[in-house]
Motif scaffolding. Sequence first.
Motif, PDB file in Angstrom:
ATOM      1  N   GLU A 306       0.833  -1.203   0.000  1.00 51.91           N
ATOM      2  CA  GLU A 306       0.000   0.000   0.000  1.00 51.91           C
ATOM      3  C   GLU A 306       0.870   1.257   0.000  1.00 51.91           C
ATOM      4  O   GLU A 306       0.571   2.232  -0.698  1.00 51.91           O
ATOM      5  N   LEU A 307       1.959   1.206   0.765  1.00 52.20           N
ATOM      6  CA  LEU A 307       2.838   2.371   0.862  1.00 52.20           C
ATOM      7  C   LEU A 307       3.554   2.640  -0.455  1.00 52.20           C
ATOM      8  O   LEU A 307       3.631   3.788  -0.898  1.00 52.20           O
ATOM      9  N   ILE A 308       4.053   1.597  -1.106  1.00 49.02           N
ATOM     10  CA  ILE A 308       4.770   1.835  -2.355  1.00 49.02           C
ATOM     11  C   ILE A 308       3.795   2.241  -3.462  1.00 49.02           C
ATOM     12  O   ILE A 308       4.129   3.057  -4.330  1.00 49.02           O
ATOM     13  N   ASN A 309       2.582   1.734  -3.432  1.00 48.36           N
ATOM     14  CA  ASN A 309       1.578   2.189  -4.404  1.00 48.36           C
ATOM     15  C   ASN A 309       1.248   3.664  -4.199  1.00 48.36           C
ATOM     16  O   ASN A 309       1.045   4.412  -5.161  1.00 48.36           O
ATOM     17  N   PHE A 310       1.206   4.079  -2.948  1.00 50.48           N
ATOM     18  CA  PHE A 310       0.986   5.488  -2.616  1.00 50.48           C
ATOM     19  C   PHE A 310       2.125   6.348  -3.171  1.00 50.48           C
ATOM     20  O   PHE A 310       1.893   7.389  -3.798  1.00 50.48           O
TER      21      PHE A 310
END
Length: 350
Positions: A306-310
């Motif tokens: 989720e963080l890297i997609n953000f």
Amino acid sequence: MNSKKYEMSEKVFIDIWKKHNSPNVLYGNQESFLFLEDLFDNTDGLFIIDHFSHYNYDNLCSIENKGDFIHFVWKDFVKNPPPRGFESMTFDIYSAHYIFSLCNINEIKFVNLRGHLYILIMPIVAKVKEVKKYLEINHLDETMVSVKENLEELFTSIRYLKDVYIHECILHNIPFFSFLLQPKERSLDTGFSKLILMYATLDHVNDRLRKVKVKINRLNEFDFDEIRARGNTIRTILESLIKYYSIYYNYSLPEDHYGNNVLGKLKKNLKNDPLMNLYLQQEMIDLANDFSHDTGYIRSKKQLLELINFAETILAKIIEKMKNEEKEDDYEDELEDDLVEEYIILDEEE
């Protein structure tokens, strides 16, 4: 001896590049200096140096490798004195006998646009204390040395008196592609140079995120130390990206020291920026910070994704914004298209 026309030509840049096997990238001072020295010897320094900060040189007197740093010497009025009768006027303009940039090179990138070769340089940011020791001026008192941080122009100037001569040393304050070299022939203005530096920097950010994502996909979901380590890396990359966005759009960083500008402070500083207000979510900043500190919580591989997609979404939105603004510039459309093609990420990530 080369003719002045050849020394200022696009051809000499291409010839020296091909002589060194047309590299895409060079790393470190030693490897980079071999190329830069050869370029200087064949041009007599008659090329343009455009800085992201707009502190620009129209030629170089010399390039010197002193081990820890490479010196890009712009003015040397001791070795090359002004014409007789103009000494006083020259000193009034420059207020120094030597003016040079100091650079510990991280990476050099080569961009060939229709036969016009741009040589982009990414420095490693150096601390003033470290540089003063290197220049052997750390013992000088305040009457003989002064340090001025130009936060708006993103460089630090160290002026000092040594061996009866006044020196001005320019340090680069941003760990991005900070300046470039280009031939005088068919050179465009500094605005286009800044555009190239911007694309190269965003491409570098994208490449860093890609490498992290490859490692994430290989992670065991119960390897929590590695999950935390990758999350910390993403937070660092994201922080670097938001700082670059702030600098590019002339927002003053909230803290004077580059390293003290963390995500929370950057978000607050950009509260009136429409894009960041919409996409830089506090929830994700909190998650990024959790990966970097011992909060007592275990963060999962799912949250890491989720963080890297953000981070990828933030990068994509910044690229989209800059691409739309680029269309309003008055550079040749075909040249702009070549620049976009050089950095294909602009289309892949959308």
